[in-house]
Design a protein around this motif. Structure first.
Motif, PDB file in Angstrom:
ATOM      1  N   PRO A 120     -17.620   3.112 -18.407  1.00 47.63           N
ATOM      2  CA  PRO A 120     -17.783   1.819 -19.091  1.00 47.63           C
ATOM      3  C   PRO A 120     -16.675   1.578 -20.117  1.00 47.63           C
ATOM      4  O   PRO A 120     -16.243   2.503 -20.813  1.00 47.63           O
ATOM      5  N   PHE A 121     -16.239   0.331 -20.231  1.00 49.87           N
ATOM      6  CA  PHE A 121     -15.192  -0.017 -21.188  1.00 49.87           C
ATOM      7  C   PHE A 121     -15.604   0.330 -22.618  1.00 49.87           C
ATOM      8  O   PHE A 121     -14.758   0.705 -23.428  1.00 49.87           O
ATOM      9  N   LEU A 122     -16.886   0.222 -22.929  1.00 51.30           N
ATOM     10  CA  LEU A 122     -17.331   0.568 -24.283  1.00 51.30           C
ATOM     11  C   LEU A 122     -17.123   2.054 -24.571  1.00 51.30           C
ATOM     12  O   LEU A 122     -16.787   2.438 -25.691  1.00 51.30           O
ATOM     13  N   GLU A 123     -17.315   2.897 -23.551  1.00 48.47           N
ATOM     14  CA  GLU A 123     -17.070   4.326 -23.720  1.00 48.47           C
ATOM     15  C   GLU A 123     -15.573   4.585 -23.921  1.00 48.47           C
ATOM     16  O   GLU A 123     -15.173   5.407 -24.749  1.00 48.47           O
ATOM     17  N   VAL A 124     -14.740   3.871 -23.172  1.00 51.84           N
ATOM     18  CA  VAL A 124     -13.291   3.980 -23.344  1.00 51.84           C
ATOM     19  C   VAL A 124     -12.910   3.509 -24.749  1.00 51.84           C
ATOM     20  O   VAL A 124     -12.106   4.143 -25.429  1.00 51.84           O
ATOM     21  N   ALA A 125     -13.509   2.407 -25.183  1.00 51.02           N
ATOM     22  CA  ALA A 125     -13.220   1.859 -26.514  1.00 51.02           C
ATOM     23  C   ALA A 125     -13.553   2.876 -27.603  1.00 51.02           C
ATOM     24  O   ALA A 125     -12.772   3.072 -28.545  1.00 51.02           O
ATOM     25  N   ARG A 126     -14.726   3.539 -27.476  1.00 45.02           N
ATOM     26  CA  ARG A 126     -15.111   4.549 -28.470  1.00 45.02           C
ATOM     27  C   ARG A 126     -14.098   5.698 -28.489  1.00 45.02           C
ATOM     28  O   ARG A 126     -13.698   6.167 -29.555  1.00 45.02           O
ATOM     29  N   ALA A 127     -13.680   6.141 -27.306  1.00 40.99           N
ATOM     30  CA  ALA A 127     -12.727   7.254 -27.237  1.00 40.99           C
ATOM     31  C   ALA A 127     -11.363   6.874 -27.807  1.00 40.99           C
ATOM     32  O   ALA A 127     -10.630   7.739 -28.300  1.00 40.99           O
ATOM     33  N   CYS A 128     -11.040   5.588 -27.750  1.00 42.03           N
ATOM     34  CA  CYS A 128      -9.739   5.106 -28.240  1.00 42.03           C
ATOM     35  C   CYS A 128      -9.805   4.513 -29.647  1.00 42.03           C
ATOM     36  O   CYS A 128      -8.773   4.085 -30.188  1.00 42.03           O
ATOM     37  N   ASN A 129     -11.007   4.450 -30.223  1.00 43.22           N
ATOM     38  CA  ASN A 129     -11.213   3.881 -31.562  1.00 43.22           C
ATOM     39  C   ASN A 129     -10.749   2.429 -31.665  1.00 43.22           C
ATOM     40  O   ASN A 129     -10.099   2.035 -32.628  1.00 43.22           O
ATOM     41  N   VAL A 130     -11.063   1.635 -30.632  1.00 39.43           N
ATOM     42  CA  VAL A 130     -10.772   0.194 -30.647  1.00 39.43           C
ATOM     43  C   VAL A 130     -11.997  -0.535 -30.096  1.00 39.43           C
ATOM     44  O   VAL A 130     -12.949   0.085 -29.632  1.00 39.43           O
ATOM     45  N   SER A 131     -11.954  -1.849 -30.123  1.00 42.84           N
ATOM     46  CA  SER A 131     -13.092  -2.638 -29.641  1.00 42.84           C
ATOM     47  C   SER A 131     -13.115  -2.689 -28.114  1.00 42.84           C
ATOM     48  O   SER A 131     -12.094  -2.488 -27.445  1.00 42.84           O
ATOM     49  N   GLY A 132     -14.288  -2.998 -27.588  1.00 49.77           N
ATOM     50  CA  GLY A 132     -14.432  -3.186 -26.147  1.00 49.77           C
ATOM     51  C   GLY A 132     -13.557  -4.322 -25.641  1.00 49.77           C
ATOM     52  O   GLY A 132     -12.985  -4.246 -24.550  1.00 49.77           O
ATOM     53  N   ALA A 133     -13.449  -5.377 -26.461  1.00 54.56           N
ATOM     54  CA  ALA A 133     -12.603  -6.521 -26.084  1.00 54.56           C
ATOM     55  C   ALA A 133     -11.145  -6.098 -25.967  1.00 54.56           C
ATOM     56  O   ALA A 133     -10.423  -6.544 -25.069  1.00 54.56           O
ATOM     57  N   ALA A 134     -10.706  -5.225 -26.859  1.00 62.05           N
ATOM     58  CA  ALA A 134      -9.322  -4.746 -26.810  1.00 62.05           C
ATOM     59  C   ALA A 134      -9.061  -3.963 -25.525  1.00 62.05           C
ATOM     60  O   ALA A 134      -8.008  -4.117 -24.896  1.00 62.05           O
ATOM     61  N   ILE A 135     -10.036  -3.152 -25.125  1.00 61.25           N
ATOM     62  CA  ILE A 135      -9.895  -2.392 -23.883  1.00 61.25           C
ATOM     63  C   ILE A 135      -9.840  -3.346 -22.702  1.00 61.25           C
ATOM     64  O   ILE A 135      -8.981  -3.208 -21.812  1.00 61.25           O
ATOM     65  N   HIS A 136     -10.740  -4.313 -22.685  1.00 59.76           N
ATOM     66  CA  HIS A 136     -10.760  -5.291 -21.598  1.00 59.76           C
ATOM     67  C   HIS A 136      -9.407  -6.003 -21.496  1.00 59.76           C
ATOM     68  O   HIS A 136      -8.852  -6.147 -20.396  1.00 59.76           O
ATOM     69  N   GLN A 137      -8.840  -6.420 -22.628  1.00 60.18           N
ATOM     70  CA  GLN A 137      -7.543  -7.103 -22.633  1.00 60.18           C
ATOM     71  C   GLN A 137      -6.428  -6.181 -22.155  1.00 60.18           C
ATOM     72  O   GLN A 137      -5.558  -6.591 -21.389  1.00 60.18           O
ATOM     73  N   ARG A 138      -6.450  -4.938 -22.605  1.00 60.10           N
ATOM     74  CA  ARG A 138      -5.417  -3.987 -22.185  1.00 60.10           C
ATOM     75  C   ARG A 138      -5.490  -3.712 -20.686  1.00 60.10           C
ATOM     76  O   ARG A 138      -4.461  -3.645 -20.013  1.00 60.10           O
ATOM     77  N   VAL A 139      -6.700  -3.543 -20.154  1.00 67.62           N
ATOM     78  CA  VAL A 139      -6.841  -3.283 -18.719  1.00 67.62           C
ATOM     79  C   VAL A 139      -6.342  -4.486 -17.927  1.00 67.62           C
ATOM     80  O   VAL A 139      -5.638  -4.332 -16.928  1.00 67.62           O
ATOM     81  N   GLN A 140      -6.677  -5.705 -18.389  1.00 71.37           N
ATOM     82  CA  GLN A 140      -6.162  -6.907 -17.721  1.00 71.37           C
ATOM     83  C   GLN A 140      -4.646  -6.936 -17.753  1.00 71.37           C
ATOM     84  O   GLN A 140      -3.997  -7.258 -16.761  1.00 71.37           O
ATOM     85  N   LYS A 141      -4.058  -6.592 -18.895  1.00 71.51           N
ATOM     86  CA  LYS A 141      -2.595  -6.553 -19.030  1.00 71.51           C
ATOM     87  C   LYS A 141      -2.000  -5.538 -18.059  1.00 71.51           C
ATOM     88  O   LYS A 141      -1.015  -5.821 -17.367  1.00 71.51           O
TER      89      LYS A 141
END
Length: 160
Positions: free
Chosen positions: A23-44
């Protein structure tokens, strides 16, 4: 073309390549950023072509394909290249096709249920491709198969 990726991109790629269903939220926690930031980065990363998609990986052996072979193909005439590649795309047992340097025009990876099925594919599906010759190498076992690791990515932070 080298893509410009930073440490966050690299960390995201490490996590999602290890488990595409994380889940993106799990990735976000591991990276210390928001879920939205992960979603944007994956889209990029998808738009850049770094991520080409996600998929389930099927195991050919567990599906009854006991023979894996690599076949070097030489065409009678280089002008047959596009037609040969198109025909190879229509052979479901052919899972990879490479345009290479060296002794062959094309190099393919193929799965068959057994050696007799491989022979039939070579005779019935490959020989009609206007080949001058082919060479088949049968794999006894795959010791490992993997994607390129995100650990290979150099970021600006790594260069410091």
């Amino acid at each position: 073309m080298k893509q410009h990726l930073d440490a966050l991109d690299k960390k995201i790629l490490q996590l999602i390549s290890a488990d595409a269903r994380v889940p993106f939220l799990e990735v976000a926690r591991a990276c210390n950023v928001s879920g939205a930031a992960i979603h944007q980065r994956v889209q990029k990363l998808q738009q850049m072509g770094v991520i080409k998609g996600s998929q389930f990986i099927l195991d050919p052996e567990n599906m009854g394909f006991q023979t894996t072979a690599f076949i070097g193909l030489n065409l009678k005439n280089p002008e047959y290249f596009d037609d040969a590649v198109l025909a190879l795309k229509n052979i479901p047992e052919v899972v990879e096709c490479h345009y290479i340097t060296g002794n062959y025009d094309l190099f393919i990876k193929i799965h068959a249920t057994n050696n007799n099925a491989l022979l039939k594919i070579i005779h019935d599906k490959l020989q009609p491709l206007k080949l001058s010759r082919s060479e088949t190498i049968i794999s006894f076992n795959t010791e490992f198969s993997r994607q390129l690791s995100p650990d290979c990515i150099e970021t600006e932070e790594d260069e410091d």
